[in-house]
Design an enzyme around this catalytic site. Structure first.
Site, PDB file in Angstrom:
ATOM      1  CB  SER A  45     -16.960  -5.119   0.231  1.00 61.80           C
ATOM      2  OG  SER A  45     -16.166  -4.977  -0.912  1.00 61.80           O
ATOM      3  CG  ASP A  69     -16.490  -5.850  -4.860  1.00 60.47           C
ATOM      4  OD1 ASP A  69     -16.939  -5.036  -5.693  1.00 60.47           O
ATOM      5  OD2 ASP A  69     -15.974  -5.495  -3.790  1.00 60.47           O
ATOM      6  CG  ASP A  82     -19.023  -2.715  -2.279  1.00 55.80           C
ATOM      7  OD1 ASP A  82     -18.229  -3.458  -2.902  1.00 55.80           O
ATOM      8  OD2 ASP A  82     -18.642  -1.834  -1.485  1.00 55.80           O
ATOM      9  CG  ASP A  89     -15.626  -1.379  -3.523  1.00 59.57           C
ATOM     10  OD1 ASP A  89     -15.619  -2.594  -3.815  1.00 59.57           O
ATOM     11  OD2 ASP A  89     -15.299  -0.955  -2.385  1.00 59.57           O
TER      12      ASP A  89
END
Length: 449
Positions: A104, A242, A244, A246
Site C-alpha cells: 500500500s 497511494d 496500490d 485504494d
C-alpha cells in the site's frame, strides 16, 4: 510468534519478513481454506493474483502463484493493477478468491500479501486464523492433471476500466482539468486512462514506476507535489493515490488539501440528494473529525462510528447494507460499486460532483467545518490500562467539560505497540494542543512501564 496477519494482510520487509518461502507456504494454506467450495463441487479452484509495481512483488507474486498451482488452483495472473481492481476482478470472473501483493502506502522495501474471498471481500479474522493454522499442517501434493495452471489475465485492466466508467452513469468530466498523482504505483497504468476516457483534461505526476520509487515523495502521503502541480497548471483539482490505489486524497484549485473526511462529506451529500445513500447513513471511524459528524447532522444524515481501520468500516457496511463509508486517510468505500476502498473510483466521483453541481472543489468542501485536531502518541506505557485507570478517566471527563460540547477527547491504545494515542478536537487549535499535552502527561504518569 504473534499472529501472522495484521490489520491488512501479512506485511513486512520484503526478503526478511515477507520471503518467497513464506509466500509459497501461505499460498498453499490459502488454497486449502479458500478453495474448499470448489473441491466440494468437484472442480478446480480459481484465484486472481495481482501486485503493485514494487520490485519485490515480482518474486513474491511468483511464489504465490507457484504455491497455488502446486496445490491445484488455477491462477489468473493480472500483473500490476490496483488492489480494488483485484477485488473487483475476483467478483467479475467468479473466481474463488484473490491475492494482492502490495504494501500500500509503505516504502518500496516493504511488501505484503492480502487475500480476498469469493466476491472480492476481505477475509474475516477467523478465516485468516484458519489459513495461518493450515500453514503448520501437511503439504497436500497434487500431480498430473490436478496441478493448477498459471495464465496471463490479458484483459484485466480493460475490464476494470470499463467498470469504473460505468459507475458514472453517463456523467462526463468534459471541461474539468485534473492533476493525478499516481504515487509511482499501481494507478499509473489505469487512472490517467480512466479520467481521459471520462472526458477530463488530465495532467499526470508520479506515473513513472521503476520498482523502487513507489510512494517516494509523492502520492497521498506527500501532497505537496500535487498541490504545486495543480497551481502550476491552473487545474481545477488534484487527486492523489497511494501505492496500490485504494486511497484517494484531493487538493482544490488553490492547492488546499481535501482529506478523506471532507471527501466523504461531499459524497454523502451528493448521494443523499440523489437517493443513493442507504438509510441516509455514513459509516466513519472514531478518528474522523467532529466537523464531519456535525455537518452530517445538519443535513439529516446519520453517522455510524467504528474502530480505526477500513476493515471495520467494511464490516459495518456489509452487516447493514450501507452504501458509503471510509476513513480520514482517504480509504473511501462506495459499496454500490466496490467491495473495498477504491481511490480511482472515489476520485472520479469527486470530479463528477464538480460537474453535476457546477461548483469548485473548494466550494463543495465548505459543507464541513474542520475542527483543529491534535494527536499525541505517548510511548513506553501500558496500553491495556487506559480504560481501567480512574484518575485518567476523570481527567478525560474534565477535559470534555472544558470543551463544553464544542470538541471531543479520544484515548486509544495501539493494537501492536506500547503506545496510547491521545486525540483532542476543539474549536481553537491552542485549546486542542493544551488539553492533548495535559492528558498525555497524565497518561505517562499513570501508565509508564
Amino acid at each position: 510468534m504473534g499472529r501472522l496477519f495484521g490489520t491488512d494482510g501479512v506485511r513486512g520487509l520484503a526478503g526478511v519478513d515477507v520471503t518467497a518461502e513464506l509466500a509459497l507456504s501461505l499460498a498453499r494454506a490459502a488454497a486449502l481454506v479458500l478453495g474448499r467450495s470448489a473441491r466440494g463441487e468437484s472442480r478446480r479452484a480459481v484465484a486472481v493474483v495481482a501486485r503493485d509495481p514494487r520490485v519485490s512483488g515480482e518474486f513474491i507474486s511468483a511464489a504465490v502463484s507457484a504455491g497455488l498451482a502446486s496445490a491445484g488452483v488455477d491462477v489468473l495472473d493480472a500483473g500490476v493493477i490496483p488492489t480494488p481492481a483485484a477485488a473487483y476482478l475476483v467478483a467479475d470472473t467468479g473466481a474463488d478468491f484473490g491475492v494482492m501483493v502490495s504494501a500500500s502506502h509503505n516504502p518500496a522495501a516493504d511488501n505484503g500479501i492480502k487475500f480476498f474471498a469469493e466476491g472480492g471481500r476481505k477475509l474475516a479474522d477467523d478465516v485468516e486464523d484458519e489459513i495461518e493454522s493450515a500453514m503448520d499442517g501437511p503439504v497436500v501434493a497434487v500431480t498430473g492433471r490436478e496441478v493448477g495452471r498459471i495464465r496471463r489475465f490479458a484483459d484485466a485492466e480493460d475490464r476494470y476500466l470499463v467498470h469504473l466508467l460505468g459507475t458514472l452513469e453517463g456523467t462526463r468530466l468534459d471541461g474539468v482539468h485534473v492533476v493525478l498523482d499516481c504515487a509511482h504505483g499501481a494507478a499509473a497504468g489505469i487512472s490517467p486512462d480512466v479520467f481521459t476516457d471520462a472526458g477530463a483534461r488530465v495532467t499526470v505526476i508520479g506515473n513513472d514506476p521503476d520498482g523502487f520509487n513507489i510512494n517516494d515523495g509523492v502520492g497521498s502521503t506527500h501532497l505537496q507535489p500535487l498541490a504545486a502541480a495543480v497551481i502550476e497548471h491552473g487545474a481545477d483539482l488534484g487527486i492523489a493515490h497511494d501505492g496500490d490505489a485504494d486511497r484517494c486524497l484531493a487538493v482544490d484549485a488553490a492547492g488546499e488539501v481535501v482529506d478523506g473526511d471532507m471527501i466523504m462529506a461531499i459524497l454523502a451529500l451528493s448521494m443523499a440528494r440523489r437517493g443513493k445513500l442507504v438509510r441516509n447513513t455514513l459509516v466513519a471511524t472514531v478518528m474522523s473529525n467532529l466537523g464531519l459528524k456535525l455537518a452530517m447532522a445538519d443535513n439529516g444524515i446519520d453517522v455510524v462510528e467504528t474502530g480505526v481501520g477500513d476493515r471495520y468500516v467494511l464490516e459495518a457496511i456489509n452487516a447493514e447494507g450501507y452504501s458509503l463509508g471510509g476513513e480520514q486517510s482517504g480509504h473511501v468505500i462506495m459499496s454500490d460499486h466496490a467491495t473495498t476502498g477504491d481511490g480511482i473510483l472515489t476520485g472520479l466521483h469527486i470530479a463528477a460532483e464538480v460537474v453535476r453541481t457546477g461548483k469548485s472543489l473548494a466550494e463543495l468542501a465548505t459543507c464541513m467545518t474542520v475542527y483543529p485536531q491534535v494527536l499525541v502518541n505517548v510511548r513506553g506505557v501500558d496500553r491495556t490500562g487506559v480504560h481501567g485507570d480512574e484518575v485518567l478517566q476523570q481527567a478525560v471527563r474534565q477535559a470534555e467539560i472544558a470543551l463544553a460540547g464544542n470538541g471531543r477527547v479520544l484515548l486509544r491504545p495501539s493494537g501492536t505497540e506500547p503506545v496510547v494515542r491521545v486525540m483532542v478536537e476543539a474549536e481553537h487549535a491552542e485549546d486542542a494542543q493544551r488539553l492533548a499535552n495535559d492528558l498525555a502527561g497524565i497518561v505517562l504518569e499513570r501508565l509508564a512501564v
